[in-house]
Design a protein around this motif. Structure first.
Motif, mmCIF file in Angstrom:
data_model
loop_
_atom_site.group_PDB
_atom_site.id
_atom_site.type_symbol
_atom_site.label_atom_id
_atom_site.label_comp_id
_atom_site.label_asym_id
_atom_site.label_seq_id
_atom_site.Cartn_x
_atom_site.Cartn_y
_atom_site.Cartn_z
ATOM 1 N N ALA A 8 57.659 54.995 37.816
ATOM 2 C CA ALA A 8 58.642 55.170 38.889
ATOM 3 C C ALA A 8 59.261 56.551 38.831
ATOM 4 N N ALA A 9 59.497 57.026 37.614
ATOM 5 C CA ALA A 9 60.079 58.356 37.482
ATOM 6 C C ALA A 9 59.117 59.436 37.958
ATOM 7 N N VAL A 10 57.835 59.223 37.710
ATOM 8 C CA VAL A 10 56.834 60.204 38.126
ATOM 9 C C VAL A 10 56.746 60.269 39.648
ATOM 10 N N LYS A 11 56.926 59.127 40.312
ATOM 11 C CA LYS A 11 56.861 59.107 41.767
ATOM 12 C C LYS A 11 57.958 59.953 42.386
ATOM 13 N N ALA A 12 59.080 60.028 41.721
ATOM 14 C CA ALA A 12 60.182 60.826 42.252
ATOM 15 C C ALA A 12 60.038 62.303 41.918
ATOM 16 N N ALA A 13 59.044 62.622 41.091
ATOM 17 C CA ALA A 13 58.889 63.994 40.627
ATOM 18 C C ALA A 13 58.518 65.018 41.683
ATOM 19 N N PRO A 14 57.705 64.673 42.729
ATOM 20 C CA PRO A 14 57.305 65.701 43.685
ATOM 21 C C PRO A 14 58.447 66.505 44.255
ATOM 22 N N ALA A 15 59.604 65.869 44.461
ATOM 23 C CA ALA A 15 60.738 66.623 44.984
ATOM 24 C C ALA A 15 61.176 67.692 43.994
ATOM 25 N N LYS A 16 60.991 67.419 42.686
ATOM 26 C CA LYS A 16 61.388 68.384 41.677
ATOM 27 C C LYS A 16 60.370 69.504 41.518
ATOM 28 N N THR A 17 59.179 69.293 42.056
ATOM 29 C CA THR A 17 58.167 70.332 41.913
ATOM 30 C C THR A 17 58.441 71.529 42.812
ATOM 31 N N VAL A 18 59.340 71.360 43.777
ATOM 32 C CA VAL A 18 59.696 72.474 44.654
ATOM 33 C C VAL A 18 60.644 73.384 43.881
ATOM 34 N N VAL A 19 60.133 74.481 43.414
ATOM 35 C CA VAL A 19 60.913 75.418 42.623
ATOM 36 C C VAL A 19 61.444 76.531 43.516
ATOM 37 N N LYS A 20 62.731 76.606 43.647
ATOM 38 C CA LYS A 20 63.320 77.634 44.500
ATOM 39 C C LYS A 20 63.235 78.991 43.815
ATOM 40 N N GLY A 62 60.401 67.850 54.796
ATOM 41 C CA GLY A 62 59.386 66.960 54.246
ATOM 42 C C GLY A 62 58.017 67.131 54.869
ATOM 43 N N ALA A 63 57.936 67.835 56.008
ATOM 44 C CA ALA A 63 56.650 68.076 56.660
ATOM 45 C C ALA A 63 56.289 69.547 56.640
ATOM 46 N N CYS A 64 56.993 70.317 55.821
ATOM 47 C CA CYS A 64 56.798 71.768 55.803
ATOM 48 C C CYS A 64 55.699 72.168 54.824
ATOM 49 N N PRO A 65 54.701 72.915 55.263
ATOM 50 C CA PRO A 65 53.599 73.305 54.377
ATOM 51 C C PRO A 65 53.977 74.384 53.375
ATOM 52 N N GLY A 117 65.372 71.509 51.310
ATOM 53 C CA GLY A 117 66.410 70.510 51.090
ATOM 54 C C GLY A 117 67.548 70.596 52.087
ATOM 55 N N GLU A 118 67.587 71.682 52.866
ATOM 56 C CA GLU A 118 68.618 71.778 53.896
ATOM 57 C C GLU A 118 68.380 70.771 55.011
ATOM 58 N N GLY A 119 67.127 70.383 55.188
ATOM 59 C CA GLY A 119 66.775 69.420 56.216
ATOM 60 C C GLY A 119 66.253 68.133 55.618
ATOM 61 N N GLU A 120 65.597 67.332 56.431
ATOM 62 C CA GLU A 120 65.061 66.030 56.008
ATOM 63 C C GLU A 120 63.866 66.223 55.081
ATOM 64 N N THR A 121 63.948 65.650 53.867
ATOM 65 C CA THR A 121 62.873 65.808 52.887
ATOM 66 C C THR A 121 61.923 64.616 52.851
#
Length: 357
Positions: free
Chosen positions: A85-97, A300-303, A312-316
């Protein structure tokens, strides 16, 4: 004298007897302690063995106690589930600003990579204004201020049918032109601009649109943005079009913090080869109209999410973000895409909207 040896002998035998009595007792005590220790040592394995035998021998409908113990053996399986379950939430963390103190070299690389990604997403990017010659393009670009390209495309056919050349539009009745341009908004000011630039073209440039920046910006209603649209798309001369979409996105991407359009143009132009400027403008503007909106970006739909400092400013959420995708050409202004147009392609990129040309 004979009694003394007897007494000694008697005392000796008593000591020997006592010693003999004590020695077996100690030995017995030692043996007992050893047996007790051994029993203690052997108790747990015995119990374990007995428990194992009892489990094996127990029938399917046995007592409740063994049934309660059964889930205990499954406890280790709970840990992998939580980890999954924790791994499933990881993709959001892969976005490195990108870091705030990003070096110049890193900025150039990131900016050019964003442009390459957008080129793959929008390989068909082009001016969304309909035109057949430089004159129509410059007029349509002036009319596109504060309205959509679609609305302009719905208005210009009637305008160019009635006034096909600069000379015709220069001699037009302003009231008649205003009536045609009314749907575009600010129609009085726009009428004044298009009639004025038509007069300038007829009087100063022989009815031809000039191909130089310094000449174009002298025309009424024509600024650097409009001039670069004309130069890039009518004459094939590179230029950066700094419209509202372009300004918003390059600031979100931290390409520059400038707010003045001319300074933005200079700052962004320095990040790319001159040959990329025109296509870069199309890519950025198309992305701003379809995905990276002003109020609610579809993150969330941004390439290019992994390259965006503003992620993260918009819908993820991908499903919710897909509903935010917009499409103008061929539909109503600001019309939102409906399935199947809104689906992303196999690579997770926004699929080209139906009817895109």
């Amino acid at each position: 004298m004979k009694k003394e040896p007897t007494a000694r002998a008697s005392g000796s035998s008593e000591g020997t007897t006592a010693a003999a009595k004590k020695t077996p007792a100690k030995k017995a005590a030692g043996k007992t302690a050893a047996k007790t220790a051994a029993a203690k040592t052997e108790t747990s394995p015995a119990k374990r063995t007995a428990a194992k035998k009892a489990k094996k021998a127990a029938p399917a409908g046995g007592p409740a106690a063994p049934v309660k113990k059964a889930p205990l053996a499954k406890k280790p399986l709970v840990v992998p589930k939580k980890a999954t379950a924790a791994v499933k939430a990881a993709p959001a963390k892969t976005v490195v600003k990108p870091a705030a103190n990003e070096s110049r070299t890193a900025l150039v690389r990131r900016a050019r990579r964003i442009n390459r990604e957008l080129a793959e997403v929008y390989p068909y990017a082009h001016p969304e204004l309909d035109f057949e010659n430089p004159f129509q393009l410059v007029v349509a670009t002036v009319l596109s201020a504060q309205t959509t390209d679609l609305r302009v495309n719905q208005t210009t056919p009637a305008l160019f049918a009635k006034y096909p050349t600069p000379e015709d539009l220069a001699a037009a009745n302003p009231e008649e032109v205003e009536e045609i341009l009314r749907p575009t908004g600010f129609f009085r000011a726009k009428t004044k601009s298009v009639i004025g630039l038509s007069k300038a073209l007829a009087e100063d440039f022989g009815g031809e649109v000039p191909g130089r920046l310094e000449d174009l910006v002298k025309l009424p209603g024509v600024g650097r943005k409009t001039a670069f649209v004309v130069l890039g798309n009518a004459f094939g001369r590179p230029g950066i079009t700094v419209d509202t979409h372009f300004q918003r996105l390059v600031r979100r991407w931290r390409w520059t913090e400038e707010t003045d359009p001319d300074k933005i143009e200079a700052a962004v132009g320095a990040l790319f080869p001159k040959s990329d400027w025109t296509d870069l403008s199309h890519h950025v503007i198309w992305h701003g109209r379809r995905i990276c909106h002003a109020r609610k970006p579809a993150c969330g739909a941004c390439p290019i999410a992994p390259l965006c400092p503003a992620y993260g400013e918009g819908e993820t959420d991908p499903e919710k973000a897909k509903k935010l995708l917009k499409y103008e050409k061929g539909g109503l202004p600001g019309q939102r895409l409906k399935p199947p147009q809104a689906y992303l392609d196999a690579g997770g990129r926004p699929a080209p909207p139906l009817g895109a040309g």
